[in-house]
Design an enzyme around this catalytic site. Sequence first.
Site, PDB file in Angstrom:
ATOM      1  N   CYS A  95      20.003  17.732 -25.168  1.00 29.72           N
ATOM      2  CA  CYS A  95      18.629  17.458 -24.629  1.00 29.72           C
ATOM      3  C   CYS A  95      18.384  16.061 -24.162  1.00 29.72           C
ATOM      4  O   CYS A  95      17.729  15.770 -23.472  1.00 29.72           O
ATOM      5  CB  CYS A  95      17.599  17.963 -25.638  1.00 29.72           C
ATOM      6  N   HIS A 347      12.074  22.862 -19.870  1.00 27.35           N
ATOM      7  CA  HIS A 347      12.893  21.802 -20.610  1.00 27.35           C
ATOM      8  C   HIS A 347      14.358  22.101 -20.186  1.00 27.35           C
ATOM      9  O   HIS A 347      15.182  22.662 -21.007  1.00 27.35           O
ATOM     10  CB  HIS A 347      12.961  22.063 -22.272  1.00 27.35           C
ATOM     11  N   CYS A 378      13.706  15.247 -29.466  1.00 26.10           N
ATOM     12  CA  CYS A 378      14.914  15.627 -30.263  1.00 26.10           C
ATOM     13  C   CYS A 378      15.768  16.147 -29.537  1.00 26.10           C
ATOM     14  O   CYS A 378      15.748  16.617 -28.198  1.00 26.10           O
ATOM     15  CB  CYS A 378      14.112  16.905 -30.977  1.00 26.10           C
TER      16      CYS A 378
END
Length: 399
Positions: A95, A347, A378
């Site tokens: 991520c 995302h 995160c």
Amino acid sequence: MAERADVVFVDGVRTPFGRAGEKGMYWNTRADDLIVKAMIGLLERNPSLPKERVDEVAIAATTQVGDQGLTLGRTAAILAGLPLSVPGYAIDRMCAGAMTSVTTTAGGIAFGAYDVAIAGGVEHMGRHPMGFGADPNPRFLAEKLVSGDALNMGLTAERLHDRFPSLTKERADRFGMRSQQKVAAAYAAGKIQPDLVPVALRSEAGYGLATTDEGLRPATTMEGLAGLKTPFRPHGRVTAGNASPLTDGATVSLLASADAAKELGLTTKMRLVSFAYAGVAPEIMGIGPIPSTEKALAKAGLTIDDIGLFELNEAFAVQVLSLLDHFGIDDDDPRVNPWGGAIALGHPLASSGVRLMIQLARQFEERPDVRYGLTAMCVGLGQGGSVIWENPHYTGKKA
């Protein structure tokens, strides 16, 4: 050894984010074409930059296969029309891919190895689901190095709810609803659109143009959210309404040393103050930004009270709430994600870090009373990433 150079965020753009899967607008669009389109948009917006002055191109993707493979930074640089003398590479921190492409090239600028760099990320989660084709080492489970559900991000979010009873489903739902409302308000006020690069689309229905994010649900209500399924466990608390959807999209930024920006007549939207990454147990990866933010604050000699704007990636509402609780910040604090976040926008894993930076840079322009801002997220497999930025427009006075 010369002193380290000041690193500035010159500019950033992104494609509109699309819903992943066959019904999503990018189903027939290649991942590398998304990042190339964003890069061309970035270069067009900064015509005073001679293309041969770009010293490095770092482009992240989480699932580096197919049209997201083949040393993406180099292939995208060639496809975007940069001279063949400009090098590039691919990067992966799940991520935090785009965030890491920014901090890694920024380190090169600070060291004096680069004057100008392009850093970004792309994820086509429709074509390349997270972890697709990966082969985790059997020792992870055999030796109980990580929990069996550590790679299921939804289950890691459920574990945060388990660990912190104050993080209720109602709070997560309310946070998700507010994210949708804030994004809708930001769109209505024209805040998001200036940094979007339109993308040509092709589908069974014919040709089109992507100009807005596809997954927005501005009419979301608490009643509607209360009835959603909990796909990760029966009677769970994580739903499609308080988590980010699967998304396709690309983001890209232009970084430079302060001296090079001045020499080339480039804008300075933010100045990099500090950054940090930290590891946590993979099965509760959502708390990762807490230690990474503490580290970044300590390196900058700042406290959480010095941060006037927060752009926190909403992988899951519970994950943002855990950070807010830790630092004693209210769920509805106006400093936090003022234009909403990933629950509404989506995302696309490796590209999200730069989206946070694009939004913070725009907010800095409107807020000369704010000196410092934080972008944090995160990271799968139990990590957090945090970057602290300084507002070049800071005067100390209210706008």
